[in-house]
Write an enzyme that holds these catalytic residues in place. Structure first.
Site, short mmCIF file in Angstrom:
data_model
loop_
_atom_site.label_atom_id
_atom_site.label_comp_id
_atom_site.label_asym_id
_atom_site.label_seq_id
_atom_site.Cartn_x
_atom_site.Cartn_y
_atom_site.Cartn_z
N SER A 197 -0.90 29.00 -59.14
CA SER A 197 0.45 28.65 -58.71
C SER A 197 0.62 28.66 -57.21
CB SER A 197 1.46 29.62 -59.33
OG SER A 197 1.19 30.95 -58.92
N GLU B 74 2.12 19.96 -61.33
CA GLU B 74 1.71 19.66 -59.96
C GLU B 74 0.20 19.45 -59.96
OE1 GLU B 74 4.89 22.18 -57.25
OE2 GLU B 74 3.20 23.24 -58.13
N ASN C 242 6.80 26.35 -55.83
CA ASN C 242 6.72 27.76 -55.47
C ASN C 242 6.95 28.00 -53.99
OD1 ASN C 242 6.45 28.80 -57.99
ND2 ASN C 242 4.24 28.98 -57.94
#
Length: 731
Positions: free
Chosen positions: A459, A492, A530
């Protein structure tokens, strides 16, 4: 601009006109029914829509039928659509071109004038709902006296609130008086806010939207026969959901009040459309005769004019176009022909996230899936978890017995990495630590074919660093899902400087087969979502770390209209995960991202929010407040809510501008698309960049705007374009 409705047509020079073709149909009793078919001349990929020119053409057909009815030549009028489609609503490309509030109001009035003719023809009016029927298309049907419905119609809905509008051509007034206030609330407010949920034909019929449900194979013939029976007086439809006196007196306002409280708790008070819809639905209680119905229609005109000329509708259409168009043509995507074929998937890790991956790959790619972990016990637990999920899907009727058996057979586990030899796609879902991810890839690579792709679900770690010790780093790609994996539509896809075109093309093809929307991002800390969330959460923790009360921080960002407050988001992602994300971003950008020792302490103590037995947030845990308070530096100056909001707005504008300058994604549109699909940012804000432009944060941060011109509603565009008053010369 003149007051004539016809001047609206001048705004619609590019409108794809939905024509209204009339023909006479002889009835068994000898009368003539005029059948008007709506057809834009395009195939099913371009549904009928209703712009100004389309409405005026329909009006001409209805007026001609009315004249014939006055001469006694016809006994009824029916409207239907081209094959499989009645109409998908107003032509939003034309609505978006409205230049001022007055024109927006006339657009609503034109719809009422035209569709309302069905109640004033002098003969019964019918709508044969033969397929897809949305928004203004459903209002075509509601303005008719009677409705038949094709049992195969795929979707019936009012999506307006989802798009920052209200049903403005009679829907908000007529529907609750046909199916009852609670059912109308579900169709007009609740369903649009549940990811634009649609009704099936059976569901629409059960609610009472249509008078009769007819088989698709003989729909038109049966509809004409049914209309003939109604005209002859031999059939009178039962409408059990029409509200009676008790519902109007006792139930109506209570239902509106409950709905309002639920909206406030769920979405806050920033979105305008849901609350304008509630106001109209409340007023519809009085719409029991022609005069009061006209008053309801006038209220719809005013609401539609306000919303169409406002910022939220423009932002909603921008967001809608991102999801419907840009998401389907990702910026920077390589040629699809370069994608490698995936015939078997390997998943490294057997925890909760990895189990979600495995099931999704098995369901969508329909290939064998192999999972592995440190020991057989963990592998067995992962396989059992997946089988439990399959059983739950089977019990809910979401997969057939045969499909459940296929899924169970397609998923297996191993502790021997040699079993990965025939996997074409291997994805890791192990602990978010660089060394761990490097090790699992280094261990599995020798067993793989040279063509196999290695995907990481990291992430925020560097994808390039994860693959840096491999023999073939060119086949490594980031493939970041969002939790819950089966629900969140975004992936993503992260490209490193080494990632080759074939690997990237394969990742994009896999995402498409998984029915995910993929956005290609540069390998940079936090990628897109993020990094934005880390900015917000870091600022929130910094504020409380320096003495700003939790309660001030938690409500200061309400004007953003986000799905949850900063601390609710932190609670959702997990305190330890949040602390790790802040640490990662602080290490990468120490001058712009804060770390927080207090967040680590809160994570260790496992305290932040106080909740009731049902999990609803009641406030902040007293232990969390005490833990943070004791570490606030002496002399620290708390921020006001406004100061904190401005700081976050300007910080986000600066960070997003830096991301675009650095090429993390191709354009501001990709930032907004990621936040809408991956973080639940609302349509009415258009993601984040339109909001930052509107509030002046972009100008303050980097002296420009993300969008030229900024995305503003007609009313606010006009205000912004007014020249400043010239200074009065001194005497």
């Amino acid at each position: 601009m003149s007051d004539s409705m016809d001047d609206l047509a001048a705004l619609a020079v590019d409108e794809v006109v939905t024509h209204a073709f009339s023909r006479d149909v002889g009835l068994p009793d000898g009368g003539v029914l005029v059948l008007i078919t709506l057809d834009n001349g395009r195939d099913h990929t371009r549904p009928n829509t209703l712009g100004p020119r389309s409405l005026l053409e329909l009006e001409a057909a209805l007026l001609a039928a009315k004249e014939r009815a006055g001469r006694g030549e016809i006994v009824g009028v029916a409207i239907t659509g081209k094959p499989f489609i009645l109409a998908a609503g107003a032509d939003l490309s034309q609505v978006g071109a409205v230049s001022d509030r007055a024109t927006a109001k006339r657009l609503g009035q034109l719809g009422h004038r035209v569709l309302g003719l069905q109640a004033d023809l002098g003969v019964p009016s019918f709508c044969f709902i033969n397929g897809l029927t949305l928004g203004g298309g459903l209002e075509v049907a509601l303005n008719a006296d009677y409705r038949t419905l094709d049992s195969a119609a795929p979707a019936i809905a009012f999506p307006e609130v989802f798009l920052g509008l209200i049903p403005g051509w009679g829907g908000a007034t007529l529907l609750p008086n046909l199916i009852g206030i609670e059912n109308a609330l579900k169709v007009i407010v609740e369903n649009p806010l549940k990811q634009n949920r649609m009704l099936s034909a059976q569901q629409a019929f059960d609610l009472g939207i249509a008078d009769v449900l007819l088989p698709s194979a003989t729909f038109l013939e049966r509809s004409i026969q049914w209309a003939a029976e109604v005209i002859a007086g031999r059939t009178k439809p039962a409408r059990p959901n029409v509200p009676g006196r008790l519902e109007r007196v006792a139930k109506w306002d209570i239902a509106i009040g409950i709905a309002r409280k639920q909206l406030e708790q769920r979405i806050g008070t920033v979105p305008l459309a849901p609350y304008r819809a509630l106001d109209l639905l409340k007023a519809a209680k009085k719409a029991t005769d022609a005069k009061s119905i006209a008053a309801g229609f006038a209220a719809e005109d005013e609401a539609l004019a306000d919303l169409v000329s406002g910022d939220q509708f423009v932002a909603s259409i921008y967001a809608f176009d991102l999801v419907q168009k840009r998401a389907k043509r990702p910026a920077g995507a390589p040629d699809r022909k370069l994608a490698k074929k995936v015939t078997k998937v390997g998943v490294i890790g057997a925890g909760l996230m990895a189990s979600q991956f495995a099931l999704l790959f098995a369901r969508r790619l329909r290939v064998p899936v192999l999972i592995t972990d440190l020991d057989q016990a963990r592998v067995d637990a992962g396989v059992d978890r997946i089988r439990g999920e399959i059983a739950a899907l089977q019990a809910k009727g979401r997969v057939s017995d045969d499909e459940a058996n296929r899924l169970v057979a397609s998923i297996s586990g191993t502790t021997d990495l040699a079993d990965f030899a025939d996997c074409d796609w291997v994805i890791e879902a192990v602990f978010e630590e660089l060394g761990v991810k490097q090790t699992v890839f280094a261990n599995v690579e020798p067993h793989l074919s040279p063509e196999a792709v290695l995907a990481t679900n990291t992430s925020s770690l560097s994808v390039e660093a994860i693959g840096s010790e491999l023999a073939h780093p060119e086949r490594v790609v980031g493939f970041h899902f969002f939790n819950p994996v089966a629900v969140m539509p975004l992936v993503e896809v992260v490209r490193t400087p080494q990632t080759d075109e074939a690997t990237l093309a394969t990742a994009m093809a896999v995402a498409g087969t998984l029915k995910k929307n993929a956005v290609i991002a540069k390998d940079a800390p936090g990628f897109v979502v993020n990094r934005i969330l880390a900015k917000v959460l870091g600022e929130a923790m910094h504020a409380v770390d320096t003495g700003t009360p939790f309660e001030v921080v938690d409500t200061a960002l309400d004007p953003f209209g986000l799905p949850m407050s900063p601390f609710e988001l932190l609670d959702l992602v997990g305190l330890q995960v949040g602390a790790h994300v802040l640490d990662t971003h602080h290490a990468a950008f120490p001058d712009r991202f804060f770390e927080s020792a207090n967040l680590h302490a809160l994570a260790d103590a496992g305290v932040l929010l106080e909740k009731d037995d049902k999990g609803n947030v009641k406030g902040f845990d007293k232990r969390a407040l005490a833990l943070v308070k004791k570490s606030v530096p002496k002399g620290a100056t708390p921020m006001s809510a406004e100061d904190f909001r401005l700081r976050v707005e300007d910080g986000l504008a600066d960070e997003i501008h830096r991301m675009l300058e650095d090429g993390v994604v191709s354009a501001a549109e990709d930032i907004d698309l990621c936040l809408i699909l991956g973080a639940g940012y609302p349509f009415h804000s258009g993601g984040i960049t339109p909001y930052l432009d509107r509030v002046g944060a972009s100008e303050r941060a980097f002296g420009d705007t993300f969008h030229q011109p900024p995305l503003r509603g007609a009313a606010n565009r006009a205000a912004a374009e007014e020249p400043a008053d010239e200074p009065t010369p001194a005497a």
